[in-house]
Enzyme design. Structure first.
Site, PDB file in Angstrom:
ATOM      1  N   TRP A  19       0.807  -1.245  -0.145  1.00  0.00           N
ATOM      2  CA  TRP A  19      -0.018   0.396   0.375  1.00  0.00           C
ATOM      3  C   TRP A  19       0.839   1.075  -0.165  1.00  0.00           C
ATOM      4  O   TRP A  19       0.654   2.750   0.127  1.00  0.00           O
ATOM      5  CB  TRP A  19      -0.814  -0.017   1.176  1.00  0.00           C
ATOM      6  CG  TRP A  19      -0.341  -0.046   2.277  1.00  0.00           C
ATOM      7  CD1 TRP A  19       0.470   0.984   3.162  1.00  0.00           C
ATOM      8  CD2 TRP A  19      -0.313  -1.601   3.357  1.00  0.00           C
ATOM      9  NE1 TRP A  19       0.857   0.034   4.060  1.00  0.00           N
ATOM     10  CE2 TRP A  19       0.450  -1.483   4.816  1.00  0.00           C
ATOM     11  CE3 TRP A  19      -0.800  -3.077   2.372  1.00  0.00           C
ATOM     12  CZ2 TRP A  19       1.031  -2.314   5.026  1.00  0.00           C
ATOM     13  CZ3 TRP A  19      -0.402  -3.566   3.860  1.00  0.00           C
ATOM     14  CH2 TRP A  19       0.407  -3.761   4.860  1.00  0.00           C
ATOM     15  N   ARG A  20       2.404   1.333   0.098  1.00  0.00           N
ATOM     16  CA  ARG A  20       2.721   2.310  -0.224  1.00  0.00           C
ATOM     17  C   ARG A  20       3.225   2.564  -1.514  1.00  0.00           C
ATOM     18  O   ARG A  20       3.041   2.124  -2.559  1.00  0.00           O
ATOM     19  CB  ARG A  20       3.740   1.836   0.461  1.00  0.00           C
ATOM     20  CG  ARG A  20       4.330   1.617   1.820  1.00  0.00           C
ATOM     21  CD  ARG A  20       5.325   2.465   2.463  1.00  0.00           C
ATOM     22  NE  ARG A  20       4.976   2.727   4.599  1.00  0.00           N
ATOM     23  CZ  ARG A  20       5.669   2.256   4.488  1.00  0.00           C
ATOM     24  NH1 ARG A  20       7.072   1.575   4.871  1.00  0.00           N
ATOM     25  NH2 ARG A  20       5.344   2.221   6.242  1.00  0.00           N
ATOM     26  N   GLU A  32      -5.142   1.354   5.466  1.00  0.00           N
ATOM     27  CA  GLU A  32      -5.455   1.763   7.102  1.00  0.00           C
ATOM     28  C   GLU A  32      -6.717   1.266   7.655  1.00  0.00           C
ATOM     29  O   GLU A  32      -6.736   1.237   8.595  1.00  0.00           O
ATOM     30  CB  GLU A  32      -6.041   3.140   6.956  1.00  0.00           C
ATOM     31  CG  GLU A  32      -4.809   4.223   6.222  1.00  0.00           C
ATOM     32  CD  GLU A  32      -3.614   4.197   7.105  1.00  0.00           C
ATOM     33  OE1 GLU A  32      -4.011   3.843   7.989  1.00  0.00           O
ATOM     34  OE2 GLU A  32      -2.965   3.702   6.441  1.00  0.00           O
ATOM     35  N   GLY A  76     -11.427 -10.132  13.988  1.00  0.00           N
ATOM     36  CA  GLY A  76     -11.899  -9.077  14.970  1.00  0.00           C
ATOM     37  C   GLY A  76     -12.279  -8.167  14.857  1.00  0.00           C
ATOM     38  O   GLY A  76     -12.436  -7.835  13.860  1.00  0.00           O
ATOM     39  N   TYR A 115      -8.810   9.474  11.887  1.00  0.00           N
ATOM     40  CA  TYR A 115      -7.599   9.575  11.138  1.00  0.00           C
ATOM     41  C   TYR A 115      -7.602   8.620  10.356  1.00  0.00           C
ATOM     42  O   TYR A 115      -7.005   8.812   9.551  1.00  0.00           O
ATOM     43  CB  TYR A 115      -7.575   8.210  12.376  1.00  0.00           C
ATOM     44  CG  TYR A 115      -6.332   7.005  11.696  1.00  0.00           C
ATOM     45  CD1 TYR A 115      -4.854   7.374  11.853  1.00  0.00           C
ATOM     46  CD2 TYR A 115      -5.997   5.935  11.329  1.00  0.00           C
ATOM     47  CE1 TYR A 115      -4.204   6.771  11.231  1.00  0.00           C
ATOM     48  CE2 TYR A 115      -5.364   5.315  10.457  1.00  0.00           C
ATOM     49  CZ  TYR A 115      -3.591   6.037  10.713  1.00  0.00           C
ATOM     50  OH  TYR A 115      -3.237   4.674   9.771  1.00  0.00           O
ATOM     51  N   ASP A 133      -1.521   7.623  14.533  1.00  0.00           N
ATOM     52  CA  ASP A 133      -1.891   7.145  14.743  1.00  0.00           C
ATOM     53  C   ASP A 133      -0.781   6.115  15.690  1.00  0.00           C
ATOM     54  O   ASP A 133       0.155   7.417  16.735  1.00  0.00           O
ATOM     55  CB  ASP A 133      -1.624   5.430  13.973  1.00  0.00           C
ATOM     56  CG  ASP A 133      -0.028   5.356  13.622  1.00  0.00           C
ATOM     57  OD1 ASP A 133       0.613   5.959  13.856  1.00  0.00           O
ATOM     58  OD2 ASP A 133       0.285   4.764  12.988  1.00  0.00           O
ATOM     59  N   CYS A 187      11.713   4.007  17.695  1.00  0.00           N
ATOM     60  CA  CYS A 187      10.563   4.293  18.031  1.00  0.00           C
ATOM     61  C   CYS A 187       9.838   3.483  18.526  1.00  0.00           C
ATOM     62  O   CYS A 187       8.511   3.674  19.114  1.00  0.00           O
ATOM     63  CB  CYS A 187      10.480   5.860  18.315  1.00  0.00           C
ATOM     64  SG  CYS A 187      10.064   6.838  19.728  1.00  0.00           S
ATOM     65  N   CYS A 194      17.241   4.531  20.106  1.00  0.00           N
ATOM     66  CA  CYS A 194      17.536   5.877  20.154  1.00  0.00           C
ATOM     67  C   CYS A 194      19.369   6.007  19.216  1.00  0.00           C
ATOM     68  O   CYS A 194      19.336   6.679  18.736  1.00  0.00           O
ATOM     69  CB  CYS A 194      17.633   6.123  21.261  1.00  0.00           C
ATOM     70  SG  CYS A 194      16.308   6.566  22.899  1.00  0.00           S
ATOM     71  N   CYS A 203      15.557  15.251  20.362  1.00  0.00           N
ATOM     72  CA  CYS A 203      14.608  14.357  21.598  1.00  0.00           C
ATOM     73  C   CYS A 203      14.573  14.829  23.119  1.00  0.00           C
ATOM     74  O   CYS A 203      14.960  13.941  23.428  1.00  0.00           O
ATOM     75  CB  CYS A 203      14.555  12.449  21.049  1.00  0.00           C
ATOM     76  SG  CYS A 203      13.467  11.468  21.561  1.00  0.00           S
TER      77      CYS A 203
HETATM   78  S1  SF4 Z   1      15.777   9.437  19.884  1.00  0.00           S
HETATM   79 FE1  SF4 Z   1      13.575   9.816  20.784  1.00  0.00          FE
HETATM   80  S2  SF4 Z   1      12.257   9.729  19.269  1.00  0.00           S
HETATM   81 FE2  SF4 Z   1      14.137   8.591  18.944  1.00  0.00          FE
HETATM   82  S3  SF4 Z   1      13.517   6.291  19.238  1.00  0.00           S
HETATM   83 FE3  SF4 Z   1      14.552   7.713  20.968  1.00  0.00          FE
HETATM   84  S4  SF4 Z   1      13.317   8.062  22.427  1.00  0.00           S
HETATM   85 FE4  SF4 Z   1      12.278   7.477  19.964  1.00  0.00          FE
END
Ligand code: SF4
Length: 356
Positions: A19-20, A32, A76, A115, A133, A187, A194, A203
């Site tokens: 779907w991309r 979706e 479901g 959404y 989402d 994330c 991170c 961040c």
């Molecule tokens: S740096 Fe911040 S936005 Fe990136 S993965 Fe870590 S917590 Fe998530």
């Protein structure tokens, strides 16, 4: 600029998904609806099956509800499948099969919420709306270190504003897909990566050591426990099923006759109940088969299954259908019934056979 880093990351890390890279609103909408229900890997076969059977909104609008429920089986929340069909019919009948080409127009369609409207408006028409989402809520909550509950009304408003503020207005479609993908792959709820994140330098949660505590969610509603006693009534090699009515879970799906009680009934109580309902003759036996638990969002179902072999066709008065066991596979049934069938297939039930 942070948004550019995100797009760069997306260009080299995005998963190839059917779907991309499409601007077809029907395909985006279908994906979706399914992805609101399940994860990408589990949703893929469903998406492919639906698209193969209904390549466009007109063909879906011509489907009957049983066909849609059968294809949806296992996901479901069957009301979502029924609403999908209704929306397809609405678009086919009132919009000549053409999706409205903007957020506000899409939102006017019954069955399309904020959404989905944002996803279609952004991905198909590149409109500058933020798609939120669960993944996006998480990224935004951490990026800006906001501890408002993401499922509370104030939090929703705040995160919508922040997501819109963060939106890359030059390429909203790719930006939205990129942030959703970042939430899915980097994330993540547990152990986010991170060190690989393109947003790490800005961040705030990472900076303040709050990654593990965000996002915050309000506690879920209380789960209700229900005690269900299901019956295989076998009469001349056929069994009784019925179509579930409105006003309860699994509306219009086919199920076994059942008794619900405030607790699991002892054998004598169970027989007494069945005799009173005329579902059982005094000389007939009730044989216990199988016990399982099934969890829904707000309900925990404690289910027992029993066999009643009878020479007198009982009048169940639930508009029952008597069918060959092998015909069950043609019907849309709840996952709990399916669990029982799995058990049934692996156990010998004498004359009553269920071919795989
Ligand atoms: S740096 Fe911040 S936005 Fe990136 S993965 Fe870590 S917590 Fe998530």
């Amino acid at each position: 600029m942070l948004q550019k880093e995100l797009l760069k990351w997306y260009a080299s890390n995005q998963r190839e998904l059917p779907w991309r890279n499409t601007r077809n609103p029907y395909i985006i909408w279908l994906s979706e609806v399914i992805l609101q229900q399940t994860r990408v890997q589990q949703g893929l076969p469903y998406f492919n099956n639906f698209l193969e059977k209904y390549p466009n909104v007109i063909s879906m609008s011509e489907a009957n509800e049983d066909e849609i429920l059968k294809l949806w089986q296992g996901l479901g929340y069957y009301s979502r499948a029924r609403n999908m069909l209704k929306t397809a019919q609405l678009i086919a009948n009132n919009y000549q099969g053409i999706f409205p080409n903007n957020y506000e127009g899409l939102l006017k369609l019954k069955g399309i919420g904020p959404y989905t409207a944002a996803a279609i408006a952004s991905f198909a028409y590149n409109e500058s709306v933020a798609v939120l989402d669960g993944n996006v809520y998480r990224v935004i909550s951490r990026l800006f270190a906001k501890d408002e509950p993401i499922n509370g009304s104030a939090g929703k408003k705040l995160f919508e504003e922040l997501a819109l503020q963060f939106l890359n207005k030059k390429d909203p479609a790719t930006h939205n897909q990129a942030i959703m993908e970042l939430g899915a792959l980097v994330c993540t709820p547990q152990n986010p990566k991170c060190s690989e994140c393109p947003l790490q330098k800005s961040c705030k949660a990472l900076d303040l050591g709050l990654v593990r505590t965000l996002p915050v969610k309000l506690k879920k509603l209380k789960v209700k426990t229900r005690y269900l006693h299901y019956f295989i009534f076998e009469f001349k090699g056929k069994i009784a099923i019925f179509q579930r009515p409105e006003g309860d879970i699994w509306q219009n799906l086919f199920d076994l006759p059942l008794l619900e009680a405030s607790n699991h009934l002892a054998e004598t109580e169970l027989k007494q109940n069945l005799l009173e309902k005329n579902w059982l003759q005094i000389n007939e036996e009730v044989q216990f088969l199988f016990q399982t638990r099934h969890i829904l969002t707000h309900q925990r179902l404690e289910a027992l299954f029993f066999l009643v072999r009878t020479n007198n066709k009982p009048a169940l008065n639930i508009q029952e259908h008597w069918i060959e066991p092998n015909e069950i596979k043609l019907k849309a049934i709840p996952r709990l019934f399916d669990k029982f069938l799995d058990w049934w297939k692996s156990n010998d039930l004498g004359n009553l056979t269920l071919k795989k």
